[in-house]
Design an enzyme around this catalytic site. Structure first.
Site, PDB file in Angstrom:
ATOM      1  CD  GLU A 264      -1.807  -6.576  -3.832  1.00  0.00           C
ATOM      2  OE1 GLU A 264      -1.180  -6.286  -2.912  1.00  0.00           O
ATOM      3  OE2 GLU A 264      -1.712  -7.597  -4.478  1.00  0.00           O
TER       4      GLU A 264
ATOM      5  CE  LYS B  69      -5.215 -17.941 -14.904  1.00  0.00           C
ATOM      6  NZ  LYS B  69      -3.904 -18.525 -14.283  1.00  0.00           N
TER       7      LYS B  69
ATOM      8  CG  MET C  20      -4.544  12.180  17.567  1.00  0.00           C
ATOM      9  SD  MET C  20      -4.739  13.879  18.233  1.00  0.00           S
ATOM     10  CE  MET C  20      -5.150  14.939  16.685  1.00  0.00           C
TER      11      MET C  20
ATOM     12  CG  PHE D 279      -2.022 -20.840  -4.668  1.00  0.00           C
ATOM     13  CD1 PHE D 279      -1.642 -20.696  -3.414  1.00  0.00           C
ATOM     14  CD2 PHE D 279      -1.811 -20.117  -5.618  1.00  0.00           C
ATOM     15  CE1 PHE D 279      -0.173 -19.843  -3.313  1.00  0.00           C
ATOM     16  CE2 PHE D 279      -0.693 -19.073  -5.539  1.00  0.00           C
ATOM     17  CZ  PHE D 279       0.088 -19.077  -4.282  1.00  0.00           C
ATOM     18  CD  GLN D 280      -1.798 -15.954  -4.951  1.00  0.00           C
ATOM     19  OE1 GLN D 280      -2.261 -15.803  -6.028  1.00  0.00           O
ATOM     20  NE2 GLN D 280      -0.704 -15.037  -4.396  1.00  0.00           N
TER      21      GLN D 280
END
Lengths: 569, 163
Positions: free
Chosen positions: A50, A162, A478, A112-113
């Site tokens: 993502e 949802k 760096m 969940f999630q």
């Protein structure tokens, strides 16, 4: 017309003329993906993580003047996206992020999630919404696009549970938005603009300092006209590269921590400074107390009032949309009987030329080992300065900024504010999709590139022919440079053992890989790579392991306290 | 310097956390924050007490204005204004203390709003220093609990903060 929430979302995106949505499916967004499947107005690009979806949408926006769009699922979909959202937020990139959420009834149940998306993203978005009713989807998405691209742009997130994507509502896309609490200022204060014009005309040593705001508001043309009318030197910030043509003689280079000697000196010793869409940040002016040591009048134009007088006291603040304010300034300059003091300007340029003769970007060429700066110089030559260049974060980013002379805006993409390693390849994906057929180079290092290396797979799926130029020095360069200079050569965890064979890795993903070890092979390899218009080529340049980025202003030091080469250490 | 900042903000879920989040993220100081809907229920009004240099207060007002749901921001302490805070204080009131507490409450124009055999609840409004003085004026060992609303403020006379 009665539609499901998911249908409404996709209709809204089509209504906003969204060409690409970058995303990754999951449980909470299944209905949205089902609607995407059923239409072909909005195309979806499936990334491998993502974070990359966010970066690609961000780059799509940076390289165009459009809003980037990303779609992620709830919970880990969102948390993975956070780095990408924060990266866009720090650089004021207009984006709309649609995130799935667990069903309304499950919110707060540790489902969940589930995560508190609105809470987690709040500090790194311009604004966010949780939609609780399908009938609010259209107006919320309309507002999200409006907020993202007006005023100081930024990412806006819309979190949709949802069940709301399943519920039905009457659909009508609003024609316009009015919000009593959000009315960005467009026109600058005319009195202040007059004052600014007089200061500029009276200046003996004027200096123009332009930042990312010029790119974001598409006013390079007005800026260029201003610089030419005033006959003054112009510097660009890291985010502003391309705002003024780098090959022009009035351009004194990038300024700041790794800025050009002449740019930093002119910033310090000018008598009138006009800052255009820039924010005097710590990497740009170093220590503010040291910067204030020398008296100069400062004019600051910015659309965000909170950027003005934040780190540096300003004499003439002008809040407004840059193109509008610059138009007003140019009109007043044209109409004025006064002209810039040519004699004083002549003296000022004599001084600047003297600084320029220090040739602060010179480096020792070698026949044996590839110098990283040399690769960028050749990249510029081979692409005739006309490629889109994305970079990751680190030494290679600074070398790209210093040695690739950007003449046009929106050609240079990097994470300036947040400094996010791993943006290079996903940025390349976003740019290439926005500009099919244009050459796109990704300047990266073996450290950064591994932070989103999985996107080579996305590149294969969508036939994205990036030219990845990895300046491989086997160090987190760096970090190594700072450890050399500040930490007595104690290279704590900055050396990477067990690197993959990058050309083979590229081949494993179905691309072409090259390893380049000799300076004499650099140009040929680049030419060969860019000739392969339809292939992604991974160029693994084995470069000098100990090369440092100069000039350098150490953290907390004054802008003119520059280390010009290793001999100054 | 102590400042009294009034904010008109859309009365929506999460608006308060945007404001408090801004203060913690940027390291600004909040002494107190009060919020409730106004006569127009679509708007809430906050009063924030903060301390900081003029530069910091300027940044605070600019940053507050940047929040999308914020409609208006005013620094009330820039001009004449009135501040009030409400305190409820529960004290042990037995024996000779009963009379003494009543007397001190009267002096401060407080009211006793709950009485039991052994306790009073005293209601007191005023500015912060008046409430502090009251707490200082009674025997600390008698205080059972206190609750304060934080300051709310309003400009004097013609200074009006509304849409």
């Amino acid at each position: 017309m009665l539609l499901t929430g998911a249908e409404i979302v996709v209709r809204c995106l089509a209504e906003e003329k969204v060409e690409y949505v970058f995303g990754y499916p999951g449980g909470a967004v299944l209905y949205l993906y089902d609607e995407l499947f059923k239409q072909d107005a909005v195309r979806h690009v499936l990334v491998r993580h993502e974070q990359a979806a966010l970066h690609a949408a961000d780059a799509y926006s940076r390289s165009t003047d459009r809003v980037g769009v990303a779609l992620v699922t709830s919970g880990p979909g969102v948390t993975n996206a956070i780095t990408g959202i924060a990266t866009a937020y720090m650089d004021s990139i207009p984006m709309v992020i649609i995130s799935g959420q667990v069903p309304t009834a499950a919110i707060g149940q540790d489902a969940f999630q589930e995560c508190d998306t609105v809470g987690i993203t709040r500090p790194c978005v311009k604004h966010n919404f949780l939609v609780k009713d399908a009938k609010d989807i259209a107006s919320t998405i309309k507002k999200a696009f409006y907020i993202a691209k007006t005023g100081r742009p930024g990412p806006v997130l819309v979190d949709i549970p949802k069940d709301i994507t399943i519920a039905k509502a009457e659909y009508e896309y609003p024609k316009s938005v009015t919000m009593r609490s959000y009315n960005p200022i467009i026109k600058g204060h005319q009195g202040q603009i007059k004052k600014a014009v007089q200061l500029l005309l009276d200046a003996k040593r004027p200096m123009i300092y332009a930042g990312g705001g010029v790119i974001l508001s598409d006013c390079s043309e007005q800026l260029t006209k201003l610089v030419r009318t005033l006959g003054a030197p112009c510097t660009n910030t890291l985010m502003g590269l391309g705002a003024y043509p780098a090959t022009d003689k009035q351009f004194v280079g990038m300024l700041g921590m790794h800025g050009n000697y002449e740019a930093n000196m002119a910033m310090q010793y000018c008598d009138v400074l006009i800052a255009v869409g820039a924010r005097f940040d710590d990497r740009v002016i170093g220590n503010p107390a040291d910067f204030a040591r020398i008296a100069r009048k400062i004019i600051h134009i910015d659309i965000d009032p909170s950027s003005i007088s934040k780190r540096v006291k300003v004499d003439v603040p002008i809040v407004g949309n840059l193109p509008d304010v610059l138009d007003d300034i140019l009109r007043l300059l044209d109409g004025s009987a006064d002209r810039p003091d040519q004699e004083a300007l002549g003296e000022w340029w004599k001084q600047i030329e003297e600084w320029r003769r220090r040739d602060c970007l010179k480096y020792k060429q070698s026949d044996e080992i590839i110098k990283p700066q040399f690769v960028i110089e050749k990249l510029w030559e081979v692409t005739k300065g006309d490629a889109f260049v994305t970079s990751d974060v680190g030494q290679h980013q600074m070398w790209a900024a210093q040695y690739y002379k950007f003449d046009k805006p929106r050609r240079w993409l990097n994470s300036g504010g947040l400094g996010t390693m791993g943006v290079g390849i996903p940025y390349g994906i976003g740019v290439q999709l926005a500009h099919p057929g244009s050459p796109v180079a990704v300047v990266t290092g073996e450290g950064s590139v591994q932070m989103n290396i999985q996107e080579l797979s996305t590149c294969k799926q969508y036939r994205i022919p990036l030219k990845i130029c990895s300046l491989n020095n086997r160090y987190l360069g760096m970090v190594r440079q700072w450890q050399e200079i500040i930490h007595g050569n104690r290279y704590s965890e900055s050396y990477m053992d067990s690197l993959p064979d990058f050309p083979k890795l590229a081949e494993a993903y179905g691309h072409i890989g090259m390893r380049i070890e000799k300076p004499g092979d650099v140009e040929g390899a680049l030419r060969e790579a860019f000739k392969r218009k339809n292939d992604l080529v991974f160029l693994d340049f084995q470069v000098d392991q100990t090369e440092n980025v100069y000039p350098m202003v150490m953290g907390g030091k004054g802008l003119t306290d520059m280390i010009l080469s290793s001999e100054d250490l | 310097m102590r400042h009294v900042i009034s904010v008109l903000i859309e009365n929506e879920a999460g608006a308060l956390s945007r404001v408090s989040g801004l203060f913690s993220a940027r390291g600004y100081n909040i002494e107190s924050l009060t919020v409730a809907p106004t006569e127009d229920v679509s708007l809430s009004r906050m009063t924030i007490i903060s301390t900081g240099s003029d530069d910091i207060i300027e940044q605070i007002t600019k940053q507050l204005n940047k929040l999308i749901e914020v409609v208006k921001v005013v620094d009330l302490s820039e001009a004449a204004h009135v501040e009030r805070e409400l305190m409820l204080i529960k004290v042990r009131a037995t024996g000779k203390d009963r009379e003494e507490l009543k007397r001190v409450a009267d002096i401060f124009r407080g009211r006793i709003i709950d009485v039991t055999d052994s306790t009073y609840v005293i209601e007191l409004t005023g500015n912060t220093s008046k409430l502090d003085s009251f707490v200082g004026a009674i025997d600390a060992s008698l205080i059972l609990e206190t609750v304060r609303t934080g300051v709310c403020g309003i400009g004097r006379g013609d200074r009006i903060l509304r849409l």
